[in-house]
Design a protein around this motif. Structure first.
Motif, PDB file in Angstrom:
ATOM      1  N   ASP A   1       4.494   8.120   1.115  1.00  0.00           N
ATOM      2  CA  ASP A   1       4.755   8.130  -0.323  1.00  0.00           C
ATOM      3  C   ASP A   1       4.150   9.351  -1.005  1.00  0.00           C
ATOM      4  O   ASP A   1       4.624   9.784  -2.060  1.00  0.00           O
ATOM      5  N   LEU A   2       3.113   9.878  -0.413  1.00  0.00           N
ATOM      6  CA  LEU A   2       2.429  11.054  -0.930  1.00  0.00           C
ATOM      7  C   LEU A   2       2.069  11.960   0.235  1.00  0.00           C
ATOM      8  O   LEU A   2       1.827  11.487   1.350  1.00  0.00           O
ATOM      9  N   MET A   3       1.992  13.265  -0.056  1.00  0.00           N
ATOM     10  CA  MET A   3       1.597  14.183   1.002  1.00  0.00           C
ATOM     11  C   MET A   3       0.789  15.334   0.426  1.00  0.00           C
ATOM     12  O   MET A   3       1.240  16.028  -0.497  1.00  0.00           O
ATOM     13  N   GLY A   4      -0.409  15.540   0.957  1.00  0.00           N
ATOM     14  CA  GLY A   4      -1.192  16.711   0.619  1.00  0.00           C
ATOM     15  C   GLY A   4      -0.692  17.874   1.464  1.00  0.00           C
ATOM     16  O   GLY A   4      -0.485  17.735   2.664  1.00  0.00           O
TER      17      GLY A   4
ATOM     18  N   ASP B   1       0.826  -1.194   0.000  1.00  0.00           N
ATOM     19  CA  ASP B   1       0.000   0.000   0.000  1.00  0.00           C
ATOM     20  C   ASP B   1       0.867   1.252   0.000  1.00  0.00           C
ATOM     21  O   ASP B   1       1.937   1.287   0.619  1.00  0.00           O
ATOM     22  N   LEU B   2       0.388   2.274  -0.681  1.00  0.00           N
ATOM     23  CA  LEU B   2       1.049   3.568  -0.617  1.00  0.00           C
ATOM     24  C   LEU B   2       0.508   4.316   0.599  1.00  0.00           C
ATOM     25  O   LEU B   2      -0.701   4.252   0.887  1.00  0.00           O
ATOM     26  N   GLN B   3       1.369   4.994   1.282  1.00  0.00           N
ATOM     27  CA  GLN B   3       0.970   5.776   2.444  1.00  0.00           C
ATOM     28  C   GLN B   3       0.862   7.246   2.042  1.00  0.00           C
ATOM     29  O   GLN B   3       1.753   7.800   1.406  1.00  0.00           O
ATOM     30  N   MET B   4      -0.259   7.866   2.411  1.00  0.00           N
ATOM     31  CA  MET B   4      -0.469   9.273   2.083  1.00  0.00           C
ATOM     32  C   MET B   4      -0.877  10.040   3.322  1.00  0.00           C
ATOM     33  O   MET B   4      -1.745   9.606   4.074  1.00  0.00           O
TER      34      MET B   4
ATOM     35  N   VAL C   1      -3.318   4.248   1.549  1.00  0.00           N
ATOM     36  CA  VAL C   1      -3.805   4.360   2.923  1.00  0.00           C
ATOM     37  C   VAL C   1      -3.659   5.826   3.321  1.00  0.00           C
ATOM     38  O   VAL C   1      -2.541   6.355   3.371  1.00  0.00           O
ATOM     39  N   LEU C   2      -4.771   6.478   3.578  1.00  0.00           N
ATOM     40  CA  LEU C   2      -4.789   7.918   3.835  1.00  0.00           C
ATOM     41  C   LEU C   2      -4.839   8.204   5.329  1.00  0.00           C
ATOM     42  O   LEU C   2      -5.680   7.677   6.052  1.00  0.00           O
ATOM     43  N   THR C   3      -3.936   9.056   5.790  1.00  0.00           N
ATOM     44  CA  THR C   3      -3.885   9.449   7.197  1.00  0.00           C
ATOM     45  C   THR C   3      -3.944  10.966   7.298  1.00  0.00           C
ATOM     46  O   THR C   3      -3.188  11.666   6.609  1.00  0.00           O
ATOM     47  N   TYR C   4      -4.841  11.471   8.127  1.00  0.00           N
ATOM     48  CA  TYR C   4      -4.949  12.908   8.329  1.00  0.00           C
ATOM     49  C   TYR C   4      -4.070  13.343   9.507  1.00  0.00           C
ATOM     50  O   TYR C   4      -4.123  12.750  10.578  1.00  0.00           O
ATOM     51  N   ILE C   5      -3.266  14.378   9.262  1.00  0.00           N
ATOM     52  CA  ILE C   5      -2.368  14.925  10.266  1.00  0.00           C
ATOM     53  C   ILE C   5      -2.879  16.311  10.654  1.00  0.00           C
ATOM     54  O   ILE C   5      -3.205  17.117   9.772  1.00  0.00           O
TER      55      ILE C   5
END
Length: 418
Positions: free
Chosen positions: A83-86, A28-31, A59-63
Motif C-alpha cells: 500500500d505504501l513504498m519508501g 493492516d497497510l503493507q509498506m 506492517v513495515l517490510t525492508y527490501i
C-alpha cells in the motif's frame, strides 16, 4: 453437518483469499522500504502512526536496495502490491515515467504542508505536472569545518569560508599545520560522494550537471569549467590528501571525524558520527559555497514515500503521508530524534534549539537540489559513468579542462538518448 462440504468450503475460501490482493482483505497497510536508508527514522514514523491509528496499522517490510526495482515490477504485474513504498528519491522520476506509481495530486490540492516540503524531494516526486509522493526523510550536504585546525592555522575558528576562493586560501593555511592535516577533502573514486558534495559547488555557482532528458544539454554554464579548474588547483597544490584518490565511499563518512581534515562537504549524518569518533573536536557547519560569496547550494537526498500502482488503499496511504508532514510529527518525531525535518518551516523548533549544529545544517533544506533524470545511475552514480570519469580526469590528469567537459557532455548525451 456435512463435514466434507464444510472442508471444501473452507478450502475454496482460502483459495479466494489467496488470490485477492493483500490490501483488499487485510486491515493492516503493507509498506515496503529499501534497506540501507534511515531505518531508525522510518521505524519511528511507522510506530507513531500505529499508535494513533490502531485500526489501520502499518506492517513495515525492508527490501534489499538492489532488489526493490525488480520486486516492485513483479508485484505490480501480479496485483500483489504494497500500500505504501519508501523509495530512494533519486529514482522517483524513473518509476513515475513508467506508470508504476499512483497519481495523488488531487489529495494534496488544498494541503499547505507540501508547499514548504523539501523542494528537492517534491521536484522528483512530480512528473508531467502530477504528484506521486512526498518526503519520507531527508539527508542534505553541507560544509563542515574543523575549528581546532582553523585556530592552529591562525584562522578565526568561528568564521567559515564564504566562497571557493576562501576555501582554497584557508586550506592552504591548514595543510601541514599538524602532521597529516590537509585543508580540504574530495573523494577520488566515489561517484555518489561527489554528486553529494562536489555537485553543489557547481550548482551554487550557476552551472548544471545532468540532462533531464535526451533533448537537454548537460554540463552547461561558465561555472562548470571554473569550478573544475578550482578542484584541479586544490589537488595540484597538495591541499587535498593524495590518499583520497582510492576512496570509493566505504570510509567517506569517517573522514571528517579523523580530525585531520580542515574542511569537507559531507552530510547531516556526520554530526553524530564525528562526535562519536572524536568527542573533543570542535567543528561548525555552514552551507556549501559557490565561486562568489553569497552563492550556496546543497544536495537533497533521502527517500520519498509513494503508492505503488494498483494499491486498493490509496486514501489510507495518503493519510499516512499527511500524517508525517504534519506539524506535530515534524517536531515530535523528526526533530525530537535530531533528524532533519522534511519541511523547511519546521526548522525553528525546541529540539534543534538544544543542538545548534542540527539547526545549521537544516538550513540546507530550502536550497537543496536533487538531480532530475530518468537515468541517474547511468549518468551520475555508476562507477564507470561519465560524471566520475570526468572528475577523475580533472583531479588526477593534465588533460585540458575543455576537452574533459566536451567528452563528458557527449557521453551524457549518448546515455540520455538511449
Amino acid at each position: 453437518m456435512n463435514l466434507k462440504k464444510l472442508a471444501m468450503g473452507a478450502v475454496a475460501m482460502a483459495t479466494l483469499l489467496a488470490a485477492m490482493p493483500m490490501s483488499a482483505w487485510a486491515e493492516d497497510l503493507q509498506m515496503w522500504e529499501r534497506s540501507g536508508g534511515n531505518a531508525g527514522m522510518v521505524d519511528a514514523l511507522v510506530a507513531a502512526w500505529n499508535e494513533k491509528n490502531p485500526d489501520r496499522k502499518i506492517v513495515l517490510t525492508y527490501i534489499p536496495h538492489t532488489e526493490m526495482v525488480p520486486k516492485l515490477a513483479q508485484s505490480i504485474a501480479s496485483g500483489e502490491v504494497p500500500d505504501l513504498m519508501g523509495l530512494d528519491l533519486i529514482y522517483g522520476p524513473q518509476f513515475e515515467a513508467a506508470g508504476q506509481l499512483e497519481d495523488i495530486t488531487s489529495y494534496f490540492a488544498d494541503d499547505a504542508s507540501v508547499k514548504t516540503a523539501s523542494p528537492g524531494h517534491m521536484k522528483v516526486s512530480t512528473y508531467d505536472g502530477k504528484l506521486y509522493g512526498v518526503p519520507l526523510y531527508a539527508d542534505v550536504s553541507a560544509l563542515f569545518w574543523n575549528k581546532d585546525l582553523f585556530a592552529k592555522a591562525g584562522l578565526d575558528p568561528e568564521v567559515p569560508p564564504k566562497s571557493l576562493q576562501e576555501i582554497h586560501d584557508f586550506a592552504k593555511k591548514i595543510t601541514g599545520v599538524e602532521e597529516g592535516a590537509y585543508g580540504y577533502y574530495l573523494a577520488g573514486n566515489c561517484a555518489g560522494c561527489n554528486i553529494f558534495t562536489f555537485g553543489p559547488l557547481i550548482w551554487a555557482s550557476g552551472g548544471t550537471i545532468e540532462p533531464a532528458d535526451a533533448a537537454a544539454e548537460p554540463l552547461t554554464g561558465d561555472a562548470v569549467p571554473k569550478v573544475l579548474e578550482w578542484a584541479r588547483m586544490m589537488h595540484k597544490e597538495g591541499l587535498i590528501n593524495p590518499a583520497n584518490q582510492a576512496e570509493n565511499g566505504e570510509t567517506f563518512h569517517l573522514q571528517f571525524g579523523s580530525g585531520k581534515v580542515g574542511m569537507m562537504g559531507t552530510g547531516n549524518f556526520n554530526i553524530t558520527l564525528a562526535r562519536e569518533q572524536n568527542p573533543g573536536m570542535n567543528f561548525g557547519i555552514t552551507l556549501l559555497p559557490g565561486l562568489e560569496a553569497g552563492q550556496t547550494a546543497s544536495f537533497a537526498g533521502g527517500d520519498i514515500v509513494t503508492v505503488p500502482k494498483g494499491s486498493k488503499r490509496v486514501a489510507d496511504a495518503v493519510d499516512f503521508m499527511k500524517f508525517i508532514l504534519s506539524d506535530e510529527v515534524q517536531v515530535e518525531v523528526y526533530a525530537k530524534m535530531l533528524n532533519m525535518t522534511t519541511r523547511g518551516d519546521m526548522v525553528d523548533n525546541k529540539y534543534y534549539a538544544e543542538e545548534p549544529l542540527i539547526k545549521d545544517v537544516a538550513k540546507a533544506i530550502d536550497i537543496g537540489v536533487t538531480p532530475y533524470t530518468l537515468k541517474f545511475f547511468e549518468l551520475i552514480n555508476s562507477p564507470q559513468g561519465p560524471w566520475l570519469q570526468m572528475l577523475q580526469r580533472v583531479y588526477y590528469t593534465d588533460d585540458p579542462i575543455e576537452t574533459i567537459i566536451a567528452d563528458a557532455k557527449q557521453q551524457m548525451k549518448d546515455i540520455a538518448a538511449e
